[in-house]
Design an enzyme around this catalytic site. Structure first.
Site, PDB file in Angstrom:
ATOM      1  N   GLY A   1     -19.919 -38.093 -10.433  1.00 44.62           N
ATOM      2  CA  GLY A   1     -20.612 -36.913 -10.949  1.00 44.62           C
ATOM      3  C   GLY A   1     -20.492 -35.772  -9.975  1.00 44.62           C
ATOM      4  O   GLY A   1     -20.024 -35.946  -8.847  1.00 44.62           O
TER       5      GLY A   1
ATOM      6  N   GLY B   1     -22.281 -31.979  -8.350  1.00 42.92           N
ATOM      7  CA  GLY B   1     -23.483 -31.174  -8.118  1.00 42.92           C
ATOM      8  C   GLY B   1     -23.053 -29.837  -7.541  1.00 42.92           C
ATOM      9  O   GLY B   1     -21.853 -29.558  -7.465  1.00 42.92           O
TER      10      GLY B   1
ATOM     11  N   ASP C   1     -36.972 -31.827  -1.580  1.00 40.00           N
ATOM     12  CA  ASP C   1     -36.327 -31.721  -2.897  1.00 40.00           C
ATOM     13  C   ASP C   1     -36.500 -33.035  -3.673  1.00 40.00           C
ATOM     14  O   ASP C   1     -35.538 -33.551  -4.248  1.00 40.00           O
ATOM     15  CB  ASP C   1     -34.851 -31.340  -2.737  1.00 40.00           C
ATOM     16  CG  ASP C   1     -34.267 -30.749  -4.020  1.00 40.00           C
ATOM     17  OD1 ASP C   1     -35.055 -30.284  -4.868  1.00 40.00           O
ATOM     18  OD2 ASP C   1     -33.032 -30.760  -4.173  1.00 40.00           O
TER      19      ASP C   1
HETATM   20  O1  3AM Z   1     -23.839 -37.280 -12.485  1.00 38.26           O
HETATM   21  P1  3AM Z   1     -24.536 -38.599 -12.569  1.00 38.26           P
HETATM   22  O2  3AM Z   1     -26.006 -38.440 -12.742  1.00 38.26           O
HETATM   23  O3  3AM Z   1     -23.927 -39.571 -13.495  1.00 38.26           O
HETATM   24  O4  3AM Z   1     -25.891 -40.926  -9.805  1.00 38.26           O
HETATM   25  C1  3AM Z   1     -25.434 -39.819  -9.086  1.00 38.26           C
HETATM   26  C2  3AM Z   1     -24.905 -38.714  -9.979  1.00 38.26           C
HETATM   27  O5  3AM Z   1     -24.370 -39.277 -11.130  1.00 38.26           O
HETATM   28  C3  3AM Z   1     -24.202 -40.195  -8.292  1.00 38.26           C
HETATM   29  O6  3AM Z   1     -23.434 -39.025  -8.163  1.00 38.26           O
HETATM   30  C4  3AM Z   1     -23.748 -38.138  -9.205  1.00 38.26           C
HETATM   31  C5  3AM Z   1     -24.013 -36.762  -8.586  1.00 38.26           C
HETATM   32  O7  3AM Z   1     -25.125 -36.836  -7.732  1.00 38.26           O
HETATM   33  N1  3AM Z   1     -24.532 -40.684  -6.977  1.00 38.26           N
HETATM   34  C6  3AM Z   1     -24.951 -39.962  -5.922  1.00 38.26           C
HETATM   35  N2  3AM Z   1     -25.143 -40.738  -4.861  1.00 38.26           N
HETATM   36  C7  3AM Z   1     -24.855 -42.004  -5.238  1.00 38.26           C
HETATM   37  C8  3AM Z   1     -24.891 -43.284  -4.586  1.00 38.26           C
HETATM   38  N3  3AM Z   1     -25.254 -43.388  -3.305  1.00 38.26           N
HETATM   39  C9  3AM Z   1     -24.476 -41.973  -6.591  1.00 38.26           C
HETATM   40  N4  3AM Z   1     -24.136 -43.072  -7.269  1.00 38.26           N
HETATM   41  C10 3AM Z   1     -24.185 -44.246  -6.592  1.00 38.26           C
HETATM   42  N5  3AM Z   1     -24.559 -44.354  -5.292  1.00 38.26           N
END
Ligand code: 3AM
Length: 397
Positions: A124, A126, A236
């Protein structure tokens, strides 16, 4: 006069970040510096349990539940988080930039991560960049890699902040930092892979019972109590920054905006966070401490109950206006929920930070102590994953 000049200097970051705060500037001149409340200092002054239901009943009929938003809201950044040691604003921009890069080089590991981590697959995106699932070639284990672009001003500072906070604050309720690297203009931050995704995603797929909400709150509070006892404020907290595992684990993530208090700087002032989750004292540009995280956890509690945060769809200035005007947000249908849940939210969502409970106090709240064990979340997280996959399958068909 001197008092006024000091107050202006101390609040300049807050003011610069939002024209909204100009309306509150006069308050800064008269308001004293409020010290961050030490943990456990107020055990006898908790607000009374069992809130009045009369007012809530009257409002209940007028309200309705909106469908949940599909994309997690973006946070508002601060130029310098406490304790990161940024350069003086009087220095030329190139010198400051060079200093930030040097600081970043001093915290990352040397070497090349592209042979260590293989089979990258995007999970994903951000505002910072993207997160990938990858394999650690030496162990065969899955890891998550956050790739942060370092082009934007302050991005090195946010990256250093995140690395240092995760590296120095290891706890079962905080996502484990593995290592980090500089790769050209990108920072790679490797951390443990949380196979259940974010609480935000789970809430989009399944409903949580009160016992499960209590469990998530307890796990988050354990992480927050740990951070606050080390004078670290996350700043946050929201469902998209809480990660889950299919074993039922719940961990705090995303430390880019966190701040570390010190004896010289015992409170923060920057307007930082995601508007709907921001505590009133942050919105007003007042001095604040760790209890801003408790307010945000209360808003996250509302997300768990109602599917989204109050005012989540409103523009930022309107969110601030609504929080200021309406005071603490309330449940839409309070009588549909237990007195314990309502009281827990009320203890988190006290507008006055001195009356708001600390993480340590909330860990003793009956709503939290009666929450289900974390392991019972495993089935819920698995069914949320299944629902997400089914939805993806339907979208592709
Ligand atoms: O965009 P989505 O919500 O599907 O779940 C988090 C998010 O997914 C994933 O990365 C995306 C953007 O933040 N994510 C972040 N850190 C993570 C981690 N430590 C992670 N997924 C698994 N383990």
């Amino acid at each position: 006069m001197i008092k006024q000049v000091c107050a202006v200097v101390c609040t300049v970051f807050s003011v610069a970040y939002s024209g909204y705060f100009l309306a509150h500037l006069t308050g800064h001149f008269t308001r004293g510096w409020r010290q961050a409340c030490p943990l456990g200092s107020r055990a006898g002054s908790a607000p009374p349990l069992a809130p009045s239901l009369v007012e809530e009943e009257a409002e209940e009929e007028q309200e309705h539940i909106k469908p949940p938003a599909a994309v997690p809201p973006r946070p508002q950044k601060a130029p310098a988080a406490a304790g990161t040691g940024s350069g003086s604003p009087a220095q030329p921009a190139e010198t400051r930039e060079e200093q930030r890069l040097m600081r970043l080089r001093s915290v990352v590991s040397p070497g090349e991560p592209r042979s260590k981590y293989t089979a990258l697959e995007e999970l994903g995106r951000g505002g910072f960049g993207a997160v990938y699932r990858a394999l650690d070639a030496s162990t065969g284990k899955q890891v998550a890699i956050k790739k942060m672009m370092l082009e934007e001003e302050d991005s090195e500072e946010l990256a250093v902040n995140e690395i240092v906070a995760m590296r120095d604050n290891r706890n079962p309720n905080i996502v484990i930092y593995l290592d980090s690297y500089l790769v050209n203009e990108e920072l790679w931050l490797a951390m443990e892979f949380m196979d259940g995704g974010t609480l935000f995603d789970v809430l989009r797929a399944v409903y949580l019972e009160e016992g499960q909400i209590g469990a998530v709150c307890r796990e988050c509070l354990q992480g927050l109590h740990f951070l606050h006892s080390r004078r670290v404020i996350h700043r946050d907290i929201k469902s998209s920054n809480v990660l889950m595992g299919t074993d039922g684990s719940v961990k705090l993530a995303d430390f880019g905006l966190c701040a570390r208090l010190s004896p010289e700087c015992s409170s923060c002032h920057s307007s930082v966070g995601t508007p709907s989750w921001m505590a009133p004292e942050v919105v007003r540009g007042e001095a604040y401490g760790p209890k801003v995280d408790i307010w945000s956890l209360g808003i996250t509690g509302l997300e768990m109950v109602e599917g989204e945060a109050p005012y989540q769809r409103e523009p930022k200035f309107r969110v601030f206006e609504l929080i200021e005007r309406n005071g603490p947000p309330k449940l839409q249908k309070p009588r549909h929920h237990s007195a314990l849940l309502r009281d827990f939210l009320r203890c988190c969502l006290q507008a006055d930070q001195d009356r708001r409970w600390s993480a340590q106090e909330l860990l003793q709240h009956p709503f939290v102590t009666s929450g289900q064990p974390a392991s019972s979340l495993a089935a819920l997280i698995l069914s949320a994953k299944q629902a997400q996959e089914d939805r993806r399958g339907e979208a592709c068909a």
